[in-house]
Write a protein that holds these residues in place. Sequence first.
Motif, short mmCIF file in Angstrom:
data_model
loop_
_atom_site.label_atom_id
_atom_site.label_comp_id
_atom_site.label_asym_id
_atom_site.label_seq_id
_atom_site.Cartn_x
_atom_site.Cartn_y
_atom_site.Cartn_z
N SER A 1 46.93 25.94 13.16
CA SER A 1 47.60 25.92 12.09
C SER A 1 47.39 26.89 11.04
N ARG A 2 46.27 27.76 11.22
CA ARG A 2 45.92 28.77 10.22
C ARG A 2 46.70 30.10 10.59
N PHE A 3 47.42 30.06 11.84
CA PHE A 3 48.08 31.03 11.99
C PHE A 3 49.35 31.35 11.13
N ARG A 4 49.48 32.48 10.35
CA ARG A 4 50.65 32.38 9.58
C ARG A 4 51.72 33.42 10.36
N ARG A 5 52.87 33.21 10.56
CA ARG A 5 53.70 34.08 11.14
C ARG A 5 54.25 34.99 10.14
N GLN A 6 53.71 36.19 10.21
CA GLN A 6 54.43 37.09 9.14
C GLN A 6 55.37 37.95 9.61
N GLU A 7 56.18 38.94 9.25
CA GLU A 7 57.18 39.77 9.85
C GLU A 7 56.55 40.48 10.89
N ASP A 8 55.40 41.22 10.87
CA ASP A 8 55.18 41.87 11.85
C ASP A 8 53.60 41.25 12.60
N ALA A 9 53.29 40.15 12.22
CA ALA A 9 51.92 39.61 12.79
C ALA A 9 52.38 39.05 14.36
N ASP A 10 51.54 39.15 15.07
CA ASP A 10 51.59 38.54 16.33
C ASP A 10 50.39 37.78 16.92
N VAL A 11 50.75 37.11 17.89
CA VAL A 11 49.60 36.16 18.33
C VAL A 11 48.49 36.98 18.94
N ALA A 12 48.97 38.17 19.54
CA ALA A 12 47.90 38.86 20.46
C ALA A 12 46.89 39.52 19.34
N GLY A 13 47.46 39.89 18.07
CA GLY A 13 46.45 40.44 17.18
C GLY A 13 45.60 39.25 16.52
N TRP A 14 46.12 38.22 16.57
CA TRP A 14 45.56 37.20 15.68
C TRP A 14 44.36 36.72 16.76
N LEU A 15 44.59 36.51 17.98
CA LEU A 15 43.61 36.27 18.93
C LEU A 15 42.44 37.14 18.75
N TRP A 16 42.93 38.56 19.06
CA TRP A 16 41.97 39.51 19.01
C TRP A 16 40.96 39.50 17.88
N ARG A 17 41.64 39.24 16.74
CA ARG A 17 40.62 39.11 15.61
C ARG A 17 39.77 38.08 15.82
N ILE A 18 40.11 36.81 16.17
CA ILE A 18 39.20 35.95 16.17
C ILE A 18 38.11 36.39 17.46
N CYS A 19 38.49 37.02 18.44
CA CYS A 19 37.70 37.25 19.59
C CYS A 19 36.67 38.38 19.09
N SER A 20 37.10 39.42 18.58
CA SER A 20 36.21 40.39 17.96
C SER A 20 35.39 40.00 17.15
N ARG A 21 35.62 39.10 16.16
CA ARG A 21 34.61 38.41 15.29
C ARG A 21 33.47 37.74 16.04
N ARG A 22 33.90 37.08 17.03
CA ARG A 22 32.95 36.47 17.98
C ARG A 22 31.81 37.29 18.71
N LEU A 23 32.50 38.53 18.92
CA LEU A 23 31.52 39.53 19.54
C LEU A 23 30.67 40.26 18.44
N VAL A 24 31.18 40.25 17.30
CA VAL A 24 30.29 40.50 16.07
C VAL A 24 29.21 39.83 15.83
N ASP A 25 29.59 38.51 15.84
CA ASP A 25 28.61 37.17 15.62
C ASP A 25 27.49 37.33 16.80
N ALA A 26 27.97 37.32 18.04
CA ALA A 26 27.11 37.49 19.16
C ALA A 26 25.94 38.53 19.01
N GLY A 27 26.68 39.77 18.45
CA GLY A 27 25.82 40.98 18.46
C GLY A 27 24.75 40.86 17.57
#
Length: 183
Positions: free
Chosen positions: A63-89
Amino acid sequence: MERAEEHALLLRAVADGDREAFESLYRHYAPWLTARLRYRCADAELVQDIVQETFVSVWRGASRFRRQEDADVAGWLWRICSRRLVDAGRGSGSRQRLHALLARMGMRGNRAPSAEEVVLDDVAHGDLGAAIGRLPNDLREVLAVTVLEGLTTREASVVLQIPEGTVKTRASRARRRLREELA
């Protein structure tokens, strides 16, 4: 209907608790996220854990995904994923100590660092790492997502939630300041 719109609709359905929509998103994006993470991390188990954690976060927070004019699901997912990688690091110091202990005990679990981990470790402790550390946060963020994570300007714009032109300007400023400091 455009694929990005279709995926945004699926994500909204996930926010409403639709398991089939969630499974559809998972089937589509999990292999892509896994492939991108494998370029950044040699530990296959850790990669799978991060992908799973990402989708747990998606299920809980769609529900936190906000559909913006140029926002996309892939970018949103990658942001979550890359943050998890940083946290793991961030927790990798304890993980490396555990691997070393297991290796000394003759047990499995010792793994060689990936080529990226070796390079990034050298960068973090050298002149370049110090120069990057002196950059303002906004410039350092753009470098992190475009250079270290390999995102395009458009993807970085989505991840950082700033216009593409701002990404380009900040990247240019960051490169210029690094050239000046390292000259």
